[in-house]
Design a protein around this motif. Structure first.
Motif, PDB file in Angstrom:
ATOM      1  N   LYS A 114       0.847  -1.209   0.000  1.00  0.00           N
ATOM      2  CA  LYS A 114       0.000   0.000   0.000  1.00  0.00           C
ATOM      3  C   LYS A 114       0.878   1.253   0.000  1.00  0.00           C
ATOM      4  O   LYS A 114       0.609   2.211  -0.746  1.00  0.00           O
ATOM      5  CB  LYS A 114      -0.916   0.004   1.216  1.00  0.00           C
ATOM      6  CG  LYS A 114      -1.696   1.278   1.421  1.00  0.00           C
ATOM      7  CD  LYS A 114      -3.149   1.114   1.120  1.00  0.00           C
ATOM      8  CE  LYS A 114      -3.980   2.314   1.457  1.00  0.00           C
ATOM      9  NZ  LYS A 114      -3.825   3.445   0.591  1.00  0.00           N
ATOM     10  N   SER A 117       2.377   1.522  -3.549  1.00  0.00           N
ATOM     11  CA  SER A 117       1.409   1.938  -4.571  1.00  0.00           C
ATOM     12  C   SER A 117       0.957   3.388  -4.362  1.00  0.00           C
ATOM     13  O   SER A 117       0.728   4.111  -5.342  1.00  0.00           O
ATOM     14  CB  SER A 117       0.219   0.983  -4.620  1.00  0.00           C
ATOM     15  OG  SER A 117      -0.453   0.940  -3.402  1.00  0.00           O
ATOM     16  N   ASP A 118       0.850   3.846  -3.119  1.00  0.00           N
ATOM     17  CA  ASP A 118       0.515   5.247  -2.859  1.00  0.00           C
ATOM     18  C   ASP A 118       1.598   6.182  -3.403  1.00  0.00           C
ATOM     19  O   ASP A 118       1.302   7.223  -3.982  1.00  0.00           O
ATOM     20  CB  ASP A 118       0.326   5.496  -1.361  1.00  0.00           C
ATOM     21  CG  ASP A 118      -0.960   4.897  -0.810  1.00  0.00           C
ATOM     22  OD1 ASP A 118      -1.810   4.441  -1.611  1.00  0.00           O
ATOM     23  OD2 ASP A 118      -1.101   4.854   0.427  1.00  0.00           O
ATOM     24  N   THR A 119       2.851   5.787  -3.231  1.00  0.00           N
ATOM     25  CA  THR A 119       3.976   6.600  -3.716  1.00  0.00           C
ATOM     26  C   THR A 119       3.955   6.688  -5.235  1.00  0.00           C
ATOM     27  O   THR A 119       4.114   7.767  -5.807  1.00  0.00           O
ATOM     28  CB  THR A 119       5.321   6.012  -3.230  1.00  0.00           C
ATOM     29  OG1 THR A 119       5.346   6.071  -1.810  1.00  0.00           O
ATOM     30  CG2 THR A 119       6.501   6.769  -3.790  1.00  0.00           C
ATOM     31  N   LYS A 122       1.154   8.889  -6.623  1.00  0.00           N
ATOM     32  CA  LYS A 122       1.365  10.339  -6.523  1.00  0.00           C
ATOM     33  C   LYS A 122       2.190  10.879  -7.692  1.00  0.00           C
ATOM     34  O   LYS A 122       1.997  11.997  -8.135  1.00  0.00           O
ATOM     35  CB  LYS A 122       2.068  10.692  -5.216  1.00  0.00           C
ATOM     36  CG  LYS A 122       1.187  10.493  -4.005  1.00  0.00           C
ATOM     37  CD  LYS A 122       1.946  10.772  -2.730  1.00  0.00           C
ATOM     38  CE  LYS A 122       1.094  10.421  -1.513  1.00  0.00           C
ATOM     39  NZ  LYS A 122       1.857  10.480  -0.279  1.00  0.00           N
TER      40      LYS A 122
END
Length: 164
Positions: A114, A117-119, A122
């Motif tokens: 998570k 994937s968030d990085t 962005k």
């Protein structure tokens, strides 16, 4: 010509993976958190070899990419996942984020994935002649990054995380 380049990519890949072993060779590993079982169920993995003593897996993914994941947990916790993508360089730039996430899905826990994937969500990754390194921002890990390097006609993707 392609076979020679592929051979050298494999040799370099082996060197990169084996170079991380020195820091962890005296660790005593526990199968409580990592074992061959978690990889044996994966449809993404074509063939592999599990090294129980060092909690490491090396093999070929179903899509033909070479990969390796090394886990350690002595006084510290860490993972190093590496994948070789290529030689189809023309399609790699548009697939780079997906390739990194594919490796992350295989190697990381749900929480770690998570964060990764968030990085990427962005800001997408892009290839460069120089190696690129993107830090994954988190308070949970002392070090967590993605590194992408072009070597000949292949791309080396590394995901590494560490916490004391």
């Amino acid at each position: 010509m392609l076979k020679v380049r592929t051979f050298w990519c494999i040799v370099i890949f082996g060197f990169v993976i084996s170079s991380s072993a020195c820091a962890t060779e005296k660790c005593i590993f526990s199968e409580d958190t990592v074992s061959e079982k978690q990889y044996a169920k994966s449809n993404a993995i074509g063939v592999y070899q599990w090294f129980k003593k060092s909690n490491e897996i090396k093999g070929v993914l179903s899509n033909g990419n070479l990969f390796s994941v090394k886990h350690w947990s002595c006084n510290h916790y860490g993972k190093q996942a590496v994948m070789v993508v290529g030689p189809q360089m023309q399609s790699i730039p548009s697939e780079l984020d997906d390739q990194v996430l594919h490796l992350g899905k295989i190697a990381l826990s749900e929480t770690e994935f998570k964060l990764l994937s968030d990085t990427i969500g962005k800001k997408s990754l892009s290839l460069s002649e120089s190696p690129i390194k993107r830090r994954v921002t988190t308070n949970e890990f002392d070090e967590f990054y993605i590194q992408v390097t072009i070597v000949g006609e292949a791309v080396f993707i590394e995901i590494k995380l560490y916490k004391a």
